[in-house]
Design an enzyme around this catalytic site. Structure first.
Site, PDB file in Angstrom:
ATOM      1  CB  SER A 285      -0.984  -0.024   1.017  1.00 62.31           C
ATOM      2  OG  SER A 285      -1.797  -1.208   1.227  1.00 62.31           O
TER       3      SER A 285
ATOM      4  N   GLY B  99     -28.909   0.441  -2.951  1.00 55.25           N
ATOM      5  CA  GLY B  99     -29.588   1.783  -2.650  1.00 55.25           C
ATOM      6  C   GLY B  99     -30.785   2.077  -3.359  1.00 55.25           C
TER       7      GLY B  99
ATOM      8  CB  CYS C 149     -26.057  -0.694  -6.960  1.00 52.44           C
ATOM      9  SG  CYS C 149     -26.331  -2.530  -7.503  1.00 52.44           S
TER      10      CYS C 149
ATOM     11  NE  ARG D 174     -26.161 -13.094  -8.814  1.00 53.08           N
ATOM     12  CZ  ARG D 174     -25.157 -13.580  -9.407  1.00 53.08           C
ATOM     13  NH1 ARG D 174     -25.509 -14.122 -10.441  1.00 53.08           N
ATOM     14  NH2 ARG D 174     -23.824 -13.425  -9.123  1.00 53.08           N
TER      15      ARG D 174
ATOM     16  CD  GLU E 299     -20.486   3.826  -7.489  1.00 53.15           C
ATOM     17  OE1 GLU E 299     -20.744   2.699  -7.269  1.00 53.15           O
ATOM     18  OE2 GLU E 299     -21.510   4.497  -8.045  1.00 53.15           O
TER      19      GLU E 299
ATOM     20  CB  THR F 288      15.234   2.742  -0.577  1.00 53.91           C
ATOM     21  OG1 THR F 288      14.033   3.340   0.084  1.00 53.91           O
ATOM     22  CG2 THR F 288      15.340   2.778  -1.910  1.00 53.91           C
TER      23      THR F 288
ATOM     24  CG  HIS G 108     -22.511   0.318  -9.408  1.00 52.04           C
ATOM     25  ND1 HIS G 108     -22.097   0.446  -8.299  1.00 52.04           N
ATOM     26  CD2 HIS G 108     -22.922  -0.949  -9.713  1.00 52.04           C
ATOM     27  CE1 HIS G 108     -22.616  -0.551  -7.436  1.00 52.04           C
ATOM     28  NE2 HIS G 108     -23.173  -1.578  -8.409  1.00 52.04           N
TER      29      HIS G 108
END
EC number: 6.3.4.2
Length: 545
Positions: free
Chosen positions: A14, A383, A381, A462, A509, A192, A507
């Site tokens: 990350s 929601g 979705c 679905r 977004e 590093t 979606h």
């Protein structure tokens, strides 16, 4: 010929390889070069589609219906270029392809091994991206951290790649951590150095070092890293922590990253046009309004589960000079506690997607609260499905209304399986996925926002609105403002007499960009700002002719 850049990461996971790759893509595109970005993920899943959001974050859906890593969202947003299923490769998909070839007899009875068969398949996937759109540059991010056993086949493949396509066409970039040790009062380069040593032991010498740190790297420290890691000093790049990921491309431009990349790849130096990006960052730092939005979800313990939703809200807020504060609300908490306790004082409520019955009643409670209190609401979705259930129960008179997903035996399944889904057994890659057209009905809030008769949005679901209940809900005041072109699938619903109450089955977004916020998110944020500025407890509804 297409140039190839490989981005690896060291020291810790990350570390921001995806943002570095996306930022470099933006810098190259600002110079007129076309870019495609590929993610090689070392997990054995075929794709992230069936992985828990708590472990992997959101699943980003491409236009062609691939369920991919969330980094592809960064790639699309930063480069303003749509990716495809070719841009996300996992160890699982590589092994699946090789095993299928072995079963067909493609290897003529030979012993199938990691080298050459797995590595050849990896190289073929990289070349496939180059052949598909013929970009000027293909940037490939290698998931994981150098030293992980899972990444070794990918690293071996990219080592071989330079020899096969030519040294002048390949560049290795290594993203690493240079930590500040407070007790010593200095930055340490040893992690590093060891990371580069590990990479070199595999046969890869990085051409550029990108050093993640919380402060600028002094010249002396860059010289030290240059000497120990055999990288020119001008190719030791600082990637300093930023308040917003959208600052990173400008920071890397000031460090001269793109200039060094073009030098090493023997490409023409061009003047960048970053005006649009600079305006974005300037607006980010000079907000005129402050607003608080509640995201009511099932996976709020890991904000990456809703990464594209957060970014779409940010895009809309920045475009309207808004300073966005998020209130994360676990939908399960709303099942046992009052909505007022968790949602009181917010300027807008977003209920994003999800799967399964857990926490659904809390989402429904949040939607009822937003509807009753005239608070701007956006459902995505699941929601949307929850908004249909809430209306059917509380306004439509169907007190036992539910989704067949949550209660297969409900007597009023206002949400039901899509046609053709009844016989589906496998979970992975079997939903309604990818870009589909939607007909936007006139004289609706949706049309006012889109200003188009037909739109295209990405789907991942679905279950759908059950048309058996369409007339009942319409008569009770619910409005359908978007459908599939044949009118059979309900895609957008809204409440005309509410300041902003809109929910969609798709979606949106995934289509939002920093330079062009999605219309639904922009309209939602504008309504939320209007509420935050209002002195009245009951804001005036948006006018819809």
């Amino acid at each position: 010929m297409t140039k190839f850049i490989f981005v690896t990461g060291g020291v810790v996971s990350s570390i921001g390889k995806g943002i570095v790759a996306a930022s470099l893509g933006r810098l190259l595109k600002s110079r007129g070069y076309s870019v495609s970005i590929l993610k090689l993920d070392p997990y054995i899943n075929i794709d992230p589609g069936t992985m828990s959001p708590f472990q992997h974050g959101e699943v980003f859906v491409t236009q062609d219906g691939a369920e991919t890593d969330l980094d592809l969202g960064h790639y699309e947003r930063f480069t303003d270029t749509s990716m495809s299923r070719l841009n996300c490769v996992t160890t699982g998909s590589i092994y699946q392809a090789v095993i299928n070839k072995e079963r067909r007899g493609d290897y003529n009875g030979g012993t199938v091994q990691v080298i050459p068969h797995i590595t050849n398949e990896i190289k073929e996937r990289i070349l496939r991206v180059a052949k598909s759109t013929n970009p000027s540059v293909v940037i490939t991010e290698i998931g994981g951290t150098v030293g992980d056993i899972e990444s070794l086949p990918f690293l071996e493949a990219i080592r071989q790649f330079r020899k096969e396509v030519g040294r002048q066409h390949v560049l290795y970039m290594h993203v690493t951590l240079v930590p500040w040790i407070a007790s010593a009062g200095e930055m340490k380069t040893k992690p590093t150095q060891h990371s580069v040593k590990e990479l070199r032991s595999i046969g890869i010498q990085p051409d550029i070092l990108v050093c993640r740190s919380d402060r600028p790297l002094p010249k002396g420290l860059k010289q030290k890293l240059s000497g120990f890691c055999d990288v020119p000093e001008e190719c030791v790049i600082t990637s300093q922590d930023a308040k917003s990921i959208y600052e990173v491309p400008l920071n890397l431009e000031r460090e001269g990253m793109a200039e060094q990349v073009l030098n090493l790849l023997q490409m023409e130096q061009r003047q960048p046009d970053l005006t649009q990006w600079q305006t974005l960052v300037q607006r980010l730092h000079t907000p005129k309004h402050e607003l608080e939005i509640a995201i009511v979800g099932k996976y709020v313990q890991l904000s990456d589960a809703y990464l594209s939703v957060v970014e779409a809200l940010n895009h809309a807020a920045i475009s309207t000079y808004g300073k966005l504060r998020l209130r994360w609300v676990n939908s399960e908490d709303l099942e046992n506690e009052s909505a007022e306790t968790h949602l009181g004082g917010v300027d807008g409520v977003v209920v994003p997607g999800g799967f399964g019955v857990r926490g659904v009643d809390g989402k429904i409670a949040a939607i009822k609260y937003a509807r009753d209190r005239q608070i701007p609401f956006l459902g995505l979705c699941l929601g949307m499905q929850c908004s249909v259930i809430e209306w059917a129960r509380n306004i439509g008179g169907l007190t036992d209304a539910n989704s067949a997903e949550f209660d297969p035996h409900t007597t009023n399944p206002v949400i039901n399986l899509l046609p053709g889904q009844q016989e589906v057994v496998d979970l992975g890659g079997t939903m309604r996925l990818g870009l589909y057209p939607c007909r936007v009905l006139p004289d609706t809030l949706a049309f006012k926002l889109y200003q188009e008769d037909v739109i295209y949005e990405r789907h991942r679901h679905r279950y759908e609105f059950n048309n058996a209940y369409r007339d009942l809900l319409l008569k009770s005041g619910y409005a359908i403002s978007g459908t599939s072109p044949d009118g059979q699938l309900v895609e957008i619903v809204e409440l005309p007499k509410h300041p902003f109450f809109l929910a969609c089955q798709f979606h949106p977004e995934f289509q939002s960009r920093p330079s062009s916020p999605h219309p639904l998110f922009k309209g939602f944020i504008q309504a939320a700002i209007a509420l935050s500025l209002s002195t009245s407890t009951t804001p005036t509804p948006l006018e819809v002719s």
